[in-house]
Design an enzyme around this catalytic site. Structure first.
Site, PDB file in Angstrom:
ATOM      1  N   LYS A   1       5.540  39.290  -1.274  1.00 35.70           N
ATOM      2  CA  LYS A   1       4.137  39.357  -1.689  1.00 35.70           C
ATOM      3  C   LYS A   1       3.487  40.595  -1.064  1.00 35.70           C
ATOM      4  CE  LYS A   1       3.693  34.466  -2.646  1.00 35.70           C
ATOM      5  NZ  LYS A   1       2.801  33.279  -2.620  1.00 35.70           N
TER       6      LYS A   1
ATOM      7  N   LYS B   1       2.789  24.614  -2.724  1.00 34.45           N
ATOM      8  CA  LYS B   1       1.530  23.986  -2.311  1.00 34.45           C
ATOM      9  C   LYS B   1       1.643  22.474  -2.481  1.00 34.45           C
ATOM     10  CE  LYS B   1      -1.078  28.117  -3.558  1.00 34.45           C
ATOM     11  NZ  LYS B   1      -2.080  28.724  -4.460  1.00 34.45           N
TER      12      LYS B   1
ATOM     13  N   GLU C   1       5.909  40.124  -6.063  1.00 36.10           N
ATOM     14  CA  GLU C   1       4.566  39.938  -6.611  1.00 36.10           C
ATOM     15  C   GLU C   1       3.871  41.283  -6.720  1.00 36.10           C
ATOM     16  OE1 GLU C   1       1.511  36.859  -5.052  1.00 36.10           O
ATOM     17  OE2 GLU C   1       0.958  38.767  -4.132  1.00 36.10           O
TER      18      GLU C   1
ATOM     19  N   ASP D   1       0.228  38.692 -10.623  1.00 38.85           N
ATOM     20  CA  ASP D   1      -0.713  37.815  -9.940  1.00 38.85           C
ATOM     21  C   ASP D   1      -2.149  38.145 -10.304  1.00 38.85           C
ATOM     22  OD1 ASP D   1      -1.337  35.747  -8.036  1.00 38.85           O
ATOM     23  OD2 ASP D   1      -2.009  37.332  -6.673  1.00 38.85           O
TER      24      ASP D   1
ATOM     25  N   ARG E   1       0.815  -1.210   0.000  1.00 37.76           N
ATOM     26  CA  ARG E   1       0.000   0.000   0.000  1.00 37.76           C
ATOM     27  C   ARG E   1       0.853   1.267   0.000  1.00 37.76           C
ATOM     28  NH1 ARG E   1      -3.089   1.819  -2.681  1.00 37.76           N
ATOM     29  NH2 ARG E   1      -4.133  -0.190  -2.523  1.00 37.76           N
TER      30      ARG E   1
END
Length: 290
Positions: free
Chosen positions: A165, A133, A199, A220, A98
């Site tokens: 950002k 992510k 960004e 963005d 598995r």
């Protein structure tokens, strides 16, 4: 790149999660002397990734298990194709099954999806790249899967590059400095090898970010028209990355705007594991394998 030590650690953690005190079912039902022969079979077409993780799962459970792959990572395969064979003590094969399958299915799913994105932008100069992510603990394997699918990797971690950002920029300019000056001062504090990415979410931010010394400017959630305008305004003075709203229906049009990089979180955060199966025959002690 995943080192052998890191791979062993990742797979060992997965095995400990799945069988913390051993495989009670196999130890109860399967004779210790029984052997097994198995085939890793594709139920659908795709691109292979995760062979090392699959092989490591069986090796860590039982070193006597032999795993032989017929397809290499990064290669395409057809539905029904045998990708690998597994032979050895049956208890070990069943215990590792598995975890080995989970890893190779997920990594092959990432490689397959990445290959679709890469094919969609063929003919442009845009690179398809991943994001942070990723599944916690599996980033190294998932980044390798993106490369196996023909994509490229973004920064590996928060330690590898500076990516400013909107929230970072708000803090940076809170003391009253204009954006360009604030970025230049930050740039001066960095080592000469450190990459600075910034960004922006509006076209009117680009000039200040260029003046601040950004190496890459991320546009963005820009419209296609604004992406093209951003590429024209930057004019080769920084790498142009597009992010946000990227999917297989939109990626070709995004690439056509002239951006250099397209980052796609979906490659890892919402991918579907590929359907692969392990077809297994267990042979009692003394029985000859077919």
């Amino acid at each position: 790149m995943t080192t052998d030590r890191e791979l062993d650690r990742l797979v060992a953690a997965a095995l400990d999660e799945d069988a913390p005190w051993g495989d009670l079912t196999s130890e109860t039902l399967i004779p210790a002397e029984a052997t097994a022969a198995a085939a890793l079979v594709a139920r659908e077409p795709g691109v292979l990734s995760g062979s090392d993780a699959f092989r490591t799962a069986f090796r860590l459970v039982e070193p006597a298990i032999a795993v032989e792959f017929r397809v290499r990572d990064g290669e395409r395969f057809a539905a029904g194709q045998v990708l690998a064979t597994v032979d050895g003590p049956a208890r070990g094969v069943l215990t590792a099954e598995r975890v080995g399958l989970n890893l190779v299915q997920r990594m092959s799913g990432i490689a397959t999806l990445t290959a679709e994105y890469v094919a969609a932008v063929a003919g442009s100069h845009a690179r398809i790249v991943d994001t942070r992510k990723t599944t916690p603990g599996l980033r190294s394997l998932e980044r390798r899967a993106v490369r196996d699918g023909g994509g490229r990797n973004h920064r590996r971690s928060l330690s590898d590059a500076v990516m400013a950002k909107d929230n970072h920029l708000a803090v940076l300019t809170a003391g009253g400095l204009d954006l360009a000056t604030a970025l230049r001062q930050a740039r001066d504090r960095l080592g000469h090898t450190v990459h600075l990415e910034v960004e922006v979410d509006r076209l009117d931010q680009i000039d200040a970010v260029l003046a601040g010394g950004a190496d890459t400017i991320m546009l963005d959630n820009f419209s296609l028209a604004d992406l093209a305008a951003g590429v024209e305004r930057i004019a080769g003075r920084a790498i142009v990355e597009a992010s946000g709203g990227v999917n297989l229906d939109t990626v070709a049009a995004i690439a056509a705007t002239g951006v250099d990089v397209i980052s796609v979180g979906a490659l890892t955060h919402s991918v579907r594991s590929l359907d692969l199966g392990l077809d297994l025959d267990v042979h009692p002690a003394g029985a000859a394998a077919p």
